[in-house]
Design an enzyme around this catalytic site. Structure first.
Site, PDB file in Angstrom:
ATOM      1  N   ASP A 133       1.359   8.392   7.119  1.00 51.88           N
ATOM      2  CA  ASP A 133       2.353   7.492   6.297  1.00 51.88           C
ATOM      3  C   ASP A 133       2.329   7.869   5.022  1.00 51.88           C
ATOM      4  O   ASP A 133       3.273   8.607   4.516  1.00 51.88           O
ATOM      5  CB  ASP A 133       1.838   5.918   6.392  1.00 51.88           C
ATOM      6  CG  ASP A 133       2.505   4.965   5.708  1.00 51.88           C
ATOM      7  OD1 ASP A 133       3.363   5.378   4.984  1.00 51.88           O
ATOM      8  OD2 ASP A 133       1.968   3.937   5.618  1.00 51.88           O
ATOM      9  N   GLU A 143       1.540  -9.542   7.041  1.00 49.75           N
ATOM     10  CA  GLU A 143       2.449  -9.111   8.202  1.00 49.75           C
ATOM     11  C   GLU A 143       2.106  -9.857   9.362  1.00 49.75           C
ATOM     12  O   GLU A 143       2.534  -9.762  10.476  1.00 49.75           O
ATOM     13  CB  GLU A 143       1.870  -7.554   8.468  1.00 49.75           C
ATOM     14  CG  GLU A 143       2.614  -6.568   7.595  1.00 49.75           C
ATOM     15  CD  GLU A 143       2.190  -5.125   7.848  1.00 49.75           C
ATOM     16  OE1 GLU A 143       1.734  -4.807   9.179  1.00 49.75           O
ATOM     17  OE2 GLU A 143       2.641  -4.279   7.065  1.00 49.75           O
ATOM     18  N   ASP A 191      -4.152   1.347  11.480  1.00 47.19           N
ATOM     19  CA  ASP A 191      -3.629   1.984  10.316  1.00 47.19           C
ATOM     20  C   ASP A 191      -4.939   1.667   9.040  1.00 47.19           C
ATOM     21  O   ASP A 191      -4.932   0.506   8.706  1.00 47.19           O
ATOM     22  CB  ASP A 191      -2.569   1.416   9.755  1.00 47.19           C
ATOM     23  CG  ASP A 191      -1.964   2.114   8.323  1.00 47.19           C
ATOM     24  OD1 ASP A 191      -2.630   2.891   7.886  1.00 47.19           O
ATOM     25  OD2 ASP A 191      -1.036   1.451   7.820  1.00 47.19           O
ATOM     26  N   GLU A 225      -4.769  -2.531   9.135  1.00 48.20           N
ATOM     27  CA  GLU A 225      -4.089  -3.013  10.369  1.00 48.20           C
ATOM     28  C   GLU A 225      -4.917  -2.720  11.590  1.00 48.20           C
ATOM     29  O   GLU A 225      -5.189  -1.534  11.968  1.00 48.20           O
ATOM     30  CB  GLU A 225      -2.819  -2.358  10.365  1.00 48.20           C
ATOM     31  CG  GLU A 225      -1.916  -2.716   9.057  1.00 48.20           C
ATOM     32  CD  GLU A 225      -0.490  -1.830   9.288  1.00 48.20           C
ATOM     33  OE1 GLU A 225       0.049  -1.602  10.062  1.00 48.20           O
ATOM     34  OE2 GLU A 225      -0.080  -1.645   8.004  1.00 48.20           O
ATOM     35  N   HIS A 235      -3.473  -6.222   2.644  1.00 51.67           N
ATOM     36  CA  HIS A 235      -2.538  -6.967   2.767  1.00 51.67           C
ATOM     37  C   HIS A 235      -3.006  -8.399   3.499  1.00 51.67           C
ATOM     38  O   HIS A 235      -2.634  -9.123   3.860  1.00 51.67           O
ATOM     39  CB  HIS A 235      -1.842  -6.525   4.527  1.00 51.67           C
ATOM     40  CG  HIS A 235      -0.974  -5.396   4.134  1.00 51.67           C
ATOM     41  ND1 HIS A 235      -0.409  -4.677   5.388  1.00 51.67           N
ATOM     42  CD2 HIS A 235      -0.539  -4.472   3.141  1.00 51.67           C
ATOM     43  CE1 HIS A 235       0.227  -3.649   4.911  1.00 51.67           C
ATOM     44  NE2 HIS A 235       0.398  -3.683   3.404  1.00 51.67           N
ATOM     45  N   HIS A 280       8.449  -1.161   9.571  1.00 51.57           N
ATOM     46  CA  HIS A 280       8.855  -2.282   8.408  1.00 51.57           C
ATOM     47  C   HIS A 280       7.786  -1.822   7.395  1.00 51.57           C
ATOM     48  O   HIS A 280       6.978  -0.933   7.298  1.00 51.57           O
ATOM     49  CB  HIS A 280       8.213  -3.450   8.964  1.00 51.57           C
ATOM     50  CG  HIS A 280       6.688  -3.697   9.244  1.00 51.57           C
ATOM     51  ND1 HIS A 280       6.001  -4.882   9.356  1.00 51.57           N
ATOM     52  CD2 HIS A 280       5.923  -2.724   9.402  1.00 51.57           C
ATOM     53  CE1 HIS A 280       5.089  -4.675   9.551  1.00 51.57           C
ATOM     54  NE2 HIS A 280       4.728  -3.398   9.749  1.00 51.57           N
ATOM     55  N   SER A 332       0.797  -1.179   0.142  1.00 53.13           N
ATOM     56  CA  SER A 332      -0.067   0.076   0.071  1.00 53.13           C
ATOM     57  C   SER A 332       0.839   1.283   0.056  1.00 53.13           C
ATOM     58  O   SER A 332       1.124   1.842   1.029  1.00 53.13           O
ATOM     59  CB  SER A 332      -0.937  -0.082   1.144  1.00 53.13           C
ATOM     60  OG  SER A 332      -0.239   0.238   2.559  1.00 53.13           O
ATOM     61  N   LYS A 360       6.570   0.012  14.471  1.00 52.08           N
ATOM     62  CA  LYS A 360       5.561  -0.688  13.815  1.00 52.08           C
ATOM     63  C   LYS A 360       6.203  -1.883  13.186  1.00 52.08           C
ATOM     64  O   LYS A 360       6.938  -1.670  12.033  1.00 52.08           O
ATOM     65  CB  LYS A 360       4.584  -0.119  13.113  1.00 52.08           C
ATOM     66  CG  LYS A 360       3.461  -0.646  12.589  1.00 52.08           C
ATOM     67  CD  LYS A 360       2.452   0.506  11.934  1.00 52.08           C
ATOM     68  CE  LYS A 360       2.515   0.317  10.231  1.00 52.08           C
ATOM     69  NZ  LYS A 360       1.643   0.751   9.614  1.00 52.08           N
ATOM     70  N   LYS A 408       9.506   5.046   7.223  1.00 51.05           N
ATOM     71  CA  LYS A 408       9.932   3.949   6.360  1.00 51.05           C
ATOM     72  C   LYS A 408      11.153   4.144   5.591  1.00 51.05           C
ATOM     73  O   LYS A 408      11.237   5.227   4.581  1.00 51.05           O
ATOM     74  CB  LYS A 408       8.756   3.654   5.683  1.00 51.05           C
ATOM     75  CG  LYS A 408       7.637   2.954   6.307  1.00 51.05           C
ATOM     76  CD  LYS A 408       6.526   2.921   5.287  1.00 51.05           C
ATOM     77  CE  LYS A 408       5.304   2.193   5.715  1.00 51.05           C
ATOM     78  NZ  LYS A 408       4.150   2.314   4.877  1.00 51.05           N
ATOM     79  N   GLU A 430      -3.230   5.732  11.743  1.00 50.89           N
ATOM     80  CA  GLU A 430      -2.597   6.028  10.857  1.00 50.89           C
ATOM     81  C   GLU A 430      -3.240   6.199   9.451  1.00 50.89           C
ATOM     82  O   GLU A 430      -4.264   5.406   9.392  1.00 50.89           O
ATOM     83  CB  GLU A 430      -1.384   4.930  10.676  1.00 50.89           C
ATOM     84  CG  GLU A 430      -0.441   4.987   9.773  1.00 50.89           C
ATOM     85  CD  GLU A 430       0.444   3.967   9.577  1.00 50.89           C
ATOM     86  OE1 GLU A 430       0.699   3.459  10.652  1.00 50.89           O
ATOM     87  OE2 GLU A 430       0.848   3.442   8.287  1.00 50.89           O
TER      88      GLU A 430
HETATM   89  C1  PEP Z   1       3.763  -1.142   6.493  1.00 51.77           C
HETATM   90  C2  PEP Z   1       2.515  -0.729   5.797  1.00 51.77           C
HETATM   91  O1  PEP Z   1       2.274  -1.413   4.454  1.00 51.77           O
HETATM   92  P1  PEP Z   1       3.065  -1.212   3.376  1.00 51.77           P
HETATM   93  O2  PEP Z   1       4.387  -1.724   3.532  1.00 51.77           O
HETATM   94  O3  PEP Z   1       2.438  -2.279   2.245  1.00 51.77           O
HETATM   95  O4  PEP Z   1       3.158   0.058   2.509  1.00 51.77           O
HETATM   96  C3  PEP Z   1       1.787   0.577   6.026  1.00 51.77           C
HETATM   97  O5  PEP Z   1       0.935   0.935   5.265  1.00 51.77           O
HETATM   98  O6  PEP Z   1       2.229   1.228   7.158  1.00 51.77           O
HETATM   99 MG    MG Z   2       0.339   2.693   6.623  1.00 50.15          MG
END
Ligand code: PEP
Ligand code: MG
Length: 428
Positions: free
Chosen positions: A312, A205, A242, A164, A155, A365, A42, A388, A337, A285
Site C-alpha cells: 500500500d 473504519e 494491515d 486493521e 485509525h 477505500h 496513514s 477492502k 486507492k 498488507e
Molecule cells: C485504508 C487505509 O488507511 P488510510 O486511508 O488511512 O491510508 C490503509 O492504510 O490501507
Molecule cells: Mg494500508
C-alpha cells in the site's frame, strides 16, 4: 457520445468530519455524473497531493481552492471534450497540472473530475460503471471483501499497533452470503468484547477499537467471534492484516507500543511468520515500512510463497513504483486507492500492470470516506479480485457493500464469487 459542458464542485464532509471535494459533471446530452473524493490518515509519502487551503477554516483542511480549480481552470481546459474518452481526459488533466504529483491543481480536484466524468459517460450510455471498466467483458469476478472489524494504529485511539484486523469470507458461495458471514461475525465480535468487559466503540473504519494487551490478543478475539457466529476459521473465513508498518517505524526500527518491544525488519518478519503459522492468515498488507525496500525483499522471499503480501504505502497505486517493485521482488499484490494516484486511467494502468506480473489487486477505500460507491464498481469491473472497504456498521462503508449486493443481483451467474481462489498463495 456527448461532450462535457459544465463541472460543478462542492466542499462537502467526509466520514471523519473533514472537508473533501465532490464534483458533478454535466454533458451536452443532459447526462450527469457525481463523485466524491476520499482521504487517508496513514498516507504514503509518495501519494498524489491533496490540496488543502491551510487557512483558518476547518483547521486548515478546507478544500475551497481545489473546488475553485475544478470550476475555473479545469473546466476551461476540458469543456467540449468527449466524456467517453476517459484516457484523453485524464491525460489532459495530468498535463494541465504539470507537476509529478498533482500538487498544483490538487489530486482531490483532479480525481473528482476524472470520476464524475466517468460516471456521466456511463449514465449517457445507460450502463452501470462496472461494465465500462472491463473492456466489454460479459463475465465478471465479484471481489472477496476484506472486512476490517477491529481497528488499531492511526485509525483508533486504543492500544493496538496493527491498524486493521480483517475477516475474509473465503468459504462463502456468493457475494450476498459473504456479506452475511461478515455481518454475523461482526455482531458476534461485539458480544465477545462485551462479555470480556471491553469497549465496543468503533474506529475510523467502523471496526471495534478495544484496548487489548497485544496484537495477538486481537487475533484471539477474532477467532472466538468466528466460532461464536457458527463459522469455521480456515474454511469459511480467513484472516487478513494491515500492519501499516510505516506508522510504526522509528529510527529504523519498528515500535510495537502495546507489547513494549522494538524490532528490526528481521524481527518483524519472524513475528509475521509466527502469526501466519498460528492463525489462518492469507493476506498481510504493509508488513514493513514504505522506506524499508530491502526488508520488503526479504519479507517477500520468506513469506511470499504462502501468503499474499500487499503493498500500500510502498506502491501508492503508482504504476512506475509498482514496476520497480515487480522487477525487484517486492510484494506479490497491490492495494489500489484511486486518490493515491489521482485519475481513473492511471488506476486502471496500475491494475493492468499488476495483473500482467501475476500480482493480485485489491481495490480499497480510504479511512476518510463518503457515500460515493465507485470503488465497488471498480472492484467488479477491473481485474481486481478483492475489495477492502471496512466494517459492517457505518454507512460510508456499508454503502459499498450495498452496491456490491445490487451488482451481484444484477449480474446473477455472470458474476462469479471466487472465494479462496482469489488467494492463490494461501495454503488451503
Ligand atoms: C485504508 C487505509 O488507511 P488510510 O486511508 O488511512 O491510508 C490503509 O492504510 O490501507
Ligand atoms: Mg494500508
Amino acid at each position: 457520445m456527448s461532450e462535457i459542458v459544465d463541472l460543478k464542485a462542492l466542499e462537502i464532509l467526509d466520514s471523519r468530519g473533514n472537508p473533501t471535494v465532490a464534483v458533478e459533471a454535466h454533458l451536452a446530452s443532459g447526462a450527469r455524473g457525481w463523485a466524491a473524493v476520499p482521504s487517508g490518515a496513514s498516507t504514503g509519502t509518495r501519494e498524489a497531493v491533496e490540496l488543502r487551503d491551510g487557512d483558518a477554516r476547518y483547521g486548515g483542511k478546507g478544500v475551497r481552492r481545489a473546488v475553485a480549480h475544478v470550476e475555473g481552470e479545469i473546466l476551461a481546459a476540458v469543456r467540449g471534450m468527449e466524456a467517453a474518452e476517459q484516457e484523453a481526459l485524464d491525460r489532459r488533466l495530468i498535463e494541465l497540472d504539470g507537476t509529478p504529483n498533482k500538487a498544483r491543481l490538487g489530486a482531490n480536484a483532479i480525481l473528482g473530475v476524472s470520476l464524475a466524468v466517468a460516471r456521466a459517460a456511463a449514465a449517457e450510455a445507460g450502463e452501470p460503471l462496472y461494465r465500462r471498466l472491463g473492456g466489454g467483458a460479459e463475465a465478471f469476478t465479484m471481489p472477496v471483501p476484506m472486512m476490517n472489524v477491529l481497528n488499531g494504529g492511526a485509525h483508533a485511539d486504543n492500544s493496538v499497533d496493527v491498524q486493521e484486523f480483517m475477516i475474509l469470507p473465503t468459504g462463502a458461495p456468493d457475494m450476498a452470503e459473504a456479506i452475511r458471514y461478515g455481518a454475523e461475525i461482526f455482531h458476534a465480535l461485539k458480544a465477545v468484547l462485551r462479555g470480556r468487559g471491553l469497549a465496543t466503540g468503533v474506529g475510523d473504519e467502523g471496526g471495534f477499537a478495544p484496548d487489548l494487551p497485544s496484537n495477538e490478543a486481537a487475533l484471539e478475539v477474532l477467532m472466538e467471534a468466528i466460532g461464536r457466529a457458527g463459522f469455521t476459521a480456515g474454511r469459511d473465513i480467513h484472516l487478513g492484516l494491515d500492519v501499516a508498518a510505516s506508522e510504526l517505524r522509528e529510527g529504523g526500527r519498528y515500535r510495537l507500543a502495546s507489547e513494549g518491544r522494538e524490532l528490526d525488519a528481521g524481527g518483524m518478519i519472524d513475528l509475521l511468520a509466527a502469526w501466519v503459522e498460528r492463525y489462518p492468515i492469507v493476506t498481510i498488507e504493509d508488513g514493513l515500512a514504505e522506506d524499508d525496500w530491502a526488508g520488503w525483499q526479504e519479507l517477500t522471499r520468506r513469506l511470499g510463497g504462502r501468503v499474499q503480501l500487499v503493498g500500500d504505502d510502498v506502491f501508492v497505486t503508482n504504476p512506475a513504483i509498482l514496476r520497480r517493485g515487480i522487477d525487484e521482488g517486492v510484494a506479490n499484490a497491490i492495494l489500489i486507492k484511486l486518490n493515491q494516484i489521482g485519475t481513473l486511467t492511471e488506476t486502471l494502468e496500475a491494475i493492468r500492470l499488476a495483473t500482467e506480473a501475476g500480482y493480485a489487486s485489491i481495490v480499497s477505500h480510504r479511512s476518510g470516506e463518503t457515500e460515493d460507491t465507485t470503488i465497488a464498481d471498480l472492484a467488479v469491473g477491473s481485474a481486481a479480485t478483492q475489495i477492502k472497504t471496512g466494517s459492517l456498521c457505518r454507512t460510508d462503508r456499508v454503502a459499498k457493500y450495498n452496491r456490491l449486493l445490487a451488482i451481484a443481483r444484477e449480474l446473477g451467474d455472470a458474476g462469479r464469487y471466487p472465494g479462496l481462489a482469489a488467494f492463490p498463495r494461501a495454503e488451503g
